[in-house]
Write a protein that holds these residues in place. Structure first.
Motif, PDB file in Angstrom:
ATOM      1  N   VAL A  56       0.666  -1.336  -0.249  1.00  0.00           N
ATOM      2  CA  VAL A  56      -0.045  -0.268   0.269  1.00  0.00           C
ATOM      3  C   VAL A  56       0.917   1.113  -0.275  1.00  0.00           C
ATOM      4  CG1 VAL A  56      -1.703   2.034   1.498  1.00  0.00           C
ATOM      5  CG2 VAL A  56      -2.108  -1.351   0.908  1.00  0.00           C
ATOM      6  N   MET A  57       1.856   1.361   1.066  1.00  0.00           N
ATOM      7  CA  MET A  57       2.931   2.495   0.717  1.00  0.00           C
ATOM      8  C   MET A  57       3.230   2.691  -0.799  1.00  0.00           C
ATOM      9  SD  MET A  57       5.988   2.777   3.039  1.00  0.00           S
ATOM     10  CE  MET A  57       7.530   2.139   2.616  1.00  0.00           C
ATOM     11  N   ARG A  58       4.431   1.698  -1.227  1.00  0.00           N
ATOM     12  CA  ARG A  58       4.554   1.491  -2.909  1.00  0.00           C
ATOM     13  C   ARG A  58       4.068   2.289  -3.281  1.00  0.00           C
ATOM     14  NH1 ARG A  58       8.045  -2.556  -0.254  1.00  0.00           N
ATOM     15  NH2 ARG A  58       6.288  -4.731  -1.914  1.00  0.00           N
ATOM     16  N   PHE A  59       2.686   1.459  -3.202  1.00  0.00           N
ATOM     17  CA  PHE A  59       1.404   2.150  -4.256  1.00  0.00           C
ATOM     18  C   PHE A  59       1.390   3.747  -4.282  1.00  0.00           C
ATOM     19  CE2 PHE A  59      -3.201   4.317  -4.570  1.00  0.00           C
ATOM     20  CZ  PHE A  59      -2.624   4.049  -6.414  1.00  0.00           C
ATOM     21  N   CYS A  60       1.200   4.247  -2.775  1.00  0.00           N
ATOM     22  CA  CYS A  60       0.840   5.933  -2.501  1.00  0.00           C
ATOM     23  C   CYS A  60       2.125   6.435  -3.034  1.00  0.00           C
ATOM     24  CB  CYS A  60       0.469   5.592  -0.933  1.00  0.00           C
ATOM     25  SG  CYS A  60      -1.014   5.089  -0.547  1.00  0.00           S
ATOM     26  N   GLN A  61       2.915   6.540  -2.503  1.00  0.00           N
ATOM     27  CA  GLN A  61       3.557   6.510  -2.973  1.00  0.00           C
ATOM     28  C   GLN A  61       4.167   6.650  -4.279  1.00  0.00           C
ATOM     29  OE1 GLN A  61       7.418   4.398  -0.684  1.00  0.00           O
ATOM     30  NE2 GLN A  61       7.203   6.016   0.509  1.00  0.00           N
ATOM     31  N   SER A  62       3.663   6.301  -5.331  1.00  0.00           N
ATOM     32  CA  SER A  62       3.761   6.222  -6.416  1.00  0.00           C
ATOM     33  C   SER A  62       2.571   7.091  -7.433  1.00  0.00           C
ATOM     34  CB  SER A  62       3.777   4.845  -7.291  1.00  0.00           C
ATOM     35  OG  SER A  62       3.827   4.735  -8.664  1.00  0.00           O
ATOM     36  N   PHE A  63       1.541   7.421  -6.544  1.00  0.00           N
ATOM     37  CA  PHE A  63       0.698   7.971  -7.106  1.00  0.00           C
ATOM     38  C   PHE A  63       1.081   9.011  -7.111  1.00  0.00           C
ATOM     39  CE2 PHE A  63      -3.628   9.442  -5.858  1.00  0.00           C
ATOM     40  CZ  PHE A  63      -4.732   9.004  -6.672  1.00  0.00           C
ATOM     41  N   MET A  64       1.025   9.403  -5.678  1.00  0.00           N
ATOM     42  CA  MET A  64       2.043  11.012  -5.450  1.00  0.00           C
ATOM     43  C   MET A  64       3.148  12.004  -5.964  1.00  0.00           C
ATOM     44  SD  MET A  64       0.525  13.619  -3.723  1.00  0.00           S
ATOM     45  CE  MET A  64      -0.297  13.137  -2.244  1.00  0.00           C
ATOM     46  N   ASN A  65       3.229  10.501  -6.681  1.00  0.00           N
ATOM     47  CA  ASN A  65       5.032  10.690  -7.780  1.00  0.00           C
ATOM     48  C   ASN A  65       4.120  12.223  -8.629  1.00  0.00           C
ATOM     49  OD1 ASN A  65       6.274  10.207  -5.385  1.00  0.00           O
ATOM     50  ND2 ASN A  65       6.882   8.359  -7.106  1.00  0.00           N
ATOM     51  N   GLU A  66       3.075  11.810  -9.008  1.00  0.00           N
ATOM     52  CA  GLU A  66       2.465  12.461 -10.360  1.00  0.00           C
ATOM     53  C   GLU A  66       0.948  12.990  -9.787  1.00  0.00           C
ATOM     54  OE1 GLU A  66       3.372  11.753 -13.273  1.00  0.00           O
ATOM     55  OE2 GLU A  66       1.986  13.006 -13.890  1.00  0.00           O
ATOM     56  N   LEU A  67       0.425  12.652  -8.715  1.00  0.00           N
ATOM     57  CA  LEU A  67      -0.677  14.055  -7.843  1.00  0.00           C
ATOM     58  C   LEU A  67       0.439  14.998  -7.455  1.00  0.00           C
ATOM     59  CD1 LEU A  67      -3.645  14.141  -7.820  1.00  0.00           C
ATOM     60  CD2 LEU A  67      -3.198  12.922  -5.197  1.00  0.00           C
ATOM     61  N   TYR A  68       1.659  15.001  -6.659  1.00  0.00           N
ATOM     62  CA  TYR A  68       1.961  16.208  -6.028  1.00  0.00           C
ATOM     63  C   TYR A  68       2.064  18.021  -8.079  1.00  0.00           C
ATOM     64  CZ  TYR A  68       5.843  16.654  -8.879  1.00  0.00           C
ATOM     65  OH  TYR A  68       7.211  16.999  -9.775  1.00  0.00           O
ATOM     66  N   LYS A  69       2.291  17.060  -8.695  1.00  0.00           N
ATOM     67  CA  LYS A  69       2.044  18.560  -9.581  1.00  0.00           C
ATOM     68  C   LYS A  69       1.168  19.436  -9.753  1.00  0.00           C
ATOM     69  CE  LYS A  69       4.751  15.665 -12.988  1.00  0.00           C
ATOM     70  NZ  LYS A  69       4.734  14.773 -13.544  1.00  0.00           N
ATOM     71  N   TYR A  70       0.064  19.092  -8.948  1.00  0.00           N
ATOM     72  CA  TYR A  70      -1.506  19.432  -9.816  1.00  0.00           C
ATOM     73  C   TYR A  70      -2.525  19.736  -8.316  1.00  0.00           C
ATOM     74  CZ  TYR A  70      -0.863  16.829 -13.845  1.00  0.00           C
ATOM     75  OH  TYR A  70       0.161  16.167 -14.510  1.00  0.00           O
ATOM     76  N   ILE A  71      -1.722  19.690  -6.817  1.00  0.00           N
ATOM     77  CA  ILE A  71      -2.354  20.158  -5.829  1.00  0.00           C
ATOM     78  C   ILE A  71      -2.035  20.850  -5.051  1.00  0.00           C
ATOM     79  CG2 ILE A  71      -3.231  17.666  -5.679  1.00  0.00           C
ATOM     80  CD1 ILE A  71      -1.878  16.507  -3.642  1.00  0.00           C
ATOM     81  N   GLY A  72      -1.788  21.514  -4.051  1.00  0.00           N
ATOM     82  CA  GLY A  72      -1.283  22.191  -3.252  1.00  0.00           C
ATOM     83  C   GLY A  72      -3.209  23.193  -1.816  1.00  0.00           C
ATOM     84  N   ALA A  73      -2.213  23.940  -0.835  1.00  0.00           N
ATOM     85  CA  ALA A  73      -3.451  23.968   0.594  1.00  0.00           C
ATOM     86  C   ALA A  73      -3.790  24.654   0.143  1.00  0.00           C
ATOM     87  CB  ALA A  73      -1.830  24.487   1.637  1.00  0.00           C
ATOM     88  N   ASP A  74      -3.615  25.693  -1.237  1.00  0.00           N
ATOM     89  CA  ASP A  74      -4.464  26.793  -2.098  1.00  0.00           C
ATOM     90  C   ASP A  74      -5.370  26.723  -2.700  1.00  0.00           C
ATOM     91  OD1 ASP A  74      -4.325  28.090   1.157  1.00  0.00           O
ATOM     92  OD2 ASP A  74      -2.412  28.942  -0.670  1.00  0.00           O
ATOM     93  N   VAL A  75      -4.339  25.251  -3.804  1.00  0.00           N
ATOM     94  CA  VAL A  75      -4.911  25.351  -5.769  1.00  0.00           C
ATOM     95  C   VAL A  75      -6.062  24.303  -4.684  1.00  0.00           C
ATOM     96  CG1 VAL A  75      -4.211  24.121  -7.488  1.00  0.00           C
ATOM     97  CG2 VAL A  75      -2.975  25.707  -5.404  1.00  0.00           C
ATOM     98  N   ASP A  76      -5.628  22.399  -4.079  1.00  0.00           N
ATOM     99  CA  ASP A  76      -6.769  21.604  -4.217  1.00  0.00           C
ATOM    100  C   ASP A  76      -6.573  20.370  -3.358  1.00  0.00           C
ATOM    101  OD1 ASP A  76      -7.470  19.174  -5.131  1.00  0.00           O
ATOM    102  OD2 ASP A  76      -6.888  18.689  -7.575  1.00  0.00           O
ATOM    103  N   VAL A  77      -6.978  20.153  -2.936  1.00  0.00           N
ATOM    104  CA  VAL A  77      -6.174  19.502  -0.954  1.00  0.00           C
ATOM    105  C   VAL A  77      -7.731  17.895  -0.876  1.00  0.00           C
ATOM    106  CG1 VAL A  77      -6.741  19.575   1.743  1.00  0.00           C
ATOM    107  CG2 VAL A  77      -6.216  21.423  -0.241  1.00  0.00           C
ATOM    108  N   PRO A  78      -6.723  16.800  -1.659  1.00  0.00           N
ATOM    109  CA  PRO A  78      -7.561  15.952  -1.717  1.00  0.00           C
ATOM    110  C   PRO A  78      -7.598  15.170  -0.312  1.00  0.00           C
ATOM    111  CG  PRO A  78      -5.869  15.879  -3.128  1.00  0.00           C
ATOM    112  CD  PRO A  78      -5.553  16.772  -2.067  1.00  0.00           C
ATOM    113  N   ALA A  79      -8.769  14.358  -0.165  1.00  0.00           N
ATOM    114  CA  ALA A  79      -8.226  13.456   1.189  1.00  0.00           C
ATOM    115  C   ALA A  79      -9.359  12.436   0.893  1.00  0.00           C
ATOM    116  CB  ALA A  79     -10.365  14.446   1.640  1.00  0.00           C
TER     117      ALA A  79
END
Ligand code: NDP
Length: 444
Positions: A141-164
């Motif tokens: 699960v950790m390796r999946f989540c890290q890989s998922f975030m390796n791409e998602l981080y480009k599109y999110i941010g505290a004032d941009v997009d805050v997933p849950a």
């Protein structure tokens, strides 16, 4: 042809392979007819409906990760940023094999109106992956989540997009994703909500959707001359929403007799033992079939069936389209007088119509389950001011928000001649603010 029908026809043509998205758009636009008719010229000129049904952007990406045997696995990741007219994008991440672009779009679309209903400044989005955390080790699960975030981080941010979180994304997954975001970006910010308490999470966030569902339901009952105390409640699901809905229902004096998971359901006439369900689901990640080891007098049934038991109140808290027309008929025949959706779109359109036509109080998910995202927004506020509020403070705010949501939609339904129709009320109340903001911000 009227404006709503024209837009529905065009959405149908453009998104023919996305049934859940079409279902959500139809439900919303159908119930917006009174407000659209009253403002048709302005909305038409601004192509307001055409814009609101088209996401700002949809992002799709590859998520490669290595399993415990050293084999590379590949999943698909999604983030649909639907509308940020009233605040940064906000919405959960669903990890489930059934995830596809149509499901994420339906959830993102619903999220626009839900977030608006909370009265807080948050726009609508949703994301996820067809990855199934079930049966995977923590390391996988950790390796999946890290890989998922390796791409998602480009599109999110505290004032941009805050997933849950959402289905399949709990505290463990949020923790791994937050760790990876922090490592890549080198900033410590409230980019995700549903975080652990030791690193910026909010008290009550875990309980918020379920508790909020019950605060909403209790207010709806009160305003219809009924009381939740002493009532029998049927709940589907046994995840985050279902467990804390059951907990608050019991605290308010009701008895919960059913819960379910994707393989079967339990019936416990004496009232579900929530400590047992929490141990099974939150600690051991086991199946509900094992519940009988804790309560030998209870029943376990394979497959569907939660809605066949006699109850006063039904709370669907598992997934979309899990309460069908035949279930609505059984519930009504068995004397159920209120259905409040903890899950997103758990009731099919024909089942909703049947319940409403037969005098059952019906609370749509975008209002009744908004407590989760509302508390996420409270988590964002705490992160911004670098403070943590007490359990009582957050719970009190949550309760106030849910009671307000009920009165706002009740009022909107009355203003547009649909008294007691909380679907119409929720859609109109959620839409009004977003429409105003979109018109004020020009063509963008
Ligand atoms: P969880 O993953 O914690 O739990 C989901 C529950 O539903 C589990 O019991 C699961 O069973 C069951 N389930 C999932 N898919 C299916 C299916 N296809 N058929 C039958 N049962 C199924 O998710 P949540 O409790 O967080 O979410 C439940 C619903 O509430 C979703 O619709 C979600 O979008 C909505 N929601 C959640 C919010 C939140 O704060 N978490 C906020 C607002 C809405 P199993 O264990 O077998 O997978």
């Amino acid at each position: 042809m009227g404006y709503v029908d024209e837009v529905l026809e065009s959405v149908q043509k453009k998104n023919a392979s996305e049934p859940e998205f079409l279902q959500a758009v139809k439900e919303v636009l159908d119930s917006l007819r009174p407000i659209v008719d009253a403002n048709e010229e302005v909305y038409r000129k601004a192509a307001l409906l055409e814009r609101i049904v088209e996401p700002d952007r949809q992002i799709k990406f590859r998520v490669p990760w290595v399993d415990d045997k050293g084999q590379v696995q590949v999943n698909v990741g999604y983030r649909v940023q639907f509308n940020n007219s009233i605040g940064p994008y906000k919405g959960g991440l669903r990890l489930h094999p059934s995830v596809n672009i149509g499901i994420i779009k339906f959830l993102g679309f619903e999220q626009i109106f839900k977030n608006s209903l909370t009265g807080l400044p948050i726009g609508g989005a949703k994301g996820g992956s067809d990855f199934d955390p079930k049966g995977k080790s923590d390391n996988e699960v950790m390796r999946f989540c890290q890989s998922f975030m390796n791409e998602l981080y480009k599109y999110i941010g505290a004032d941009v997009d805050v997933p849950a979180g959402d289905i399949g994304t709990g505290a463990r997954e949020i923790g791994y994703m937050f760790g990876q975001y922090k490592k890549i970006r080198g900033v410590y910010e409230g980019v995700l909500t549903g975080k652990g308490l030791s690193y910026g999470g909010s008290l009550v966030r875990k309980e918020a959707t379920g508790y909020g569902l019950l605060y909403f339901t209790a207010e709806m009952l009160k305003c219809n001359g009924k009381d939740i105390a002493g009532k029998t409640v049927a709940i589907s699901g046994s995840g985050n929403v279902a467990i804390y809905a059951a907990e608050k229902a019991v605290q308010l004096g009701a008895k919960v007799v059913t819960m379910s998971d994707s393989t079967g359901w339990i019936y416990d006439a004496e009232g579900i033992d929530l400590d047992a369900v929490k141990e099974l689901k939150e600690v051991r990640r086991a199946r509900l079939s094992e519940y009988r080891n804790y309560r030998p007098n209870s029943e376990y049934h394979e497959g569907r069936g939660v809605w066949s038991v006699k109850c006063d109140i039904a709370l669907p808290c598992a997934t979309q389209n899990e309460l069908l027309l035949e279930d609505a008929k059984m519930l009504t025949a068995n004397g159920c007088f209120a259905v409040a959706e903890g899950a997103n779109m758990p009731t099919t359109l024909d089942a909703t119509e049947y319940l409403k036509a037969n005098g059952v109080l019906f609370a749509p998910g975008k209002a009744a389950n908004a407590g989760g995202v509302a508390t996420s927004a409270l988590e964002m506020s705490q992160n911004s001011e670098r403070l943590s509020w007490s359990f009582e403070e957050v719970d009190e705010k949550l309760k106030g928000i849910m009671v307000n949501i009920f009165h706002n939609l009740d009022d909107a339904a009355r203003r547009y001649g649909a008294e007691g129709d909380y679907v119409v009320g929720a859609n109109i109340a959620g839409f009004e603010k977003v429409a105003d903001a979109m018109l004020a911000q020009g063509v963008c």
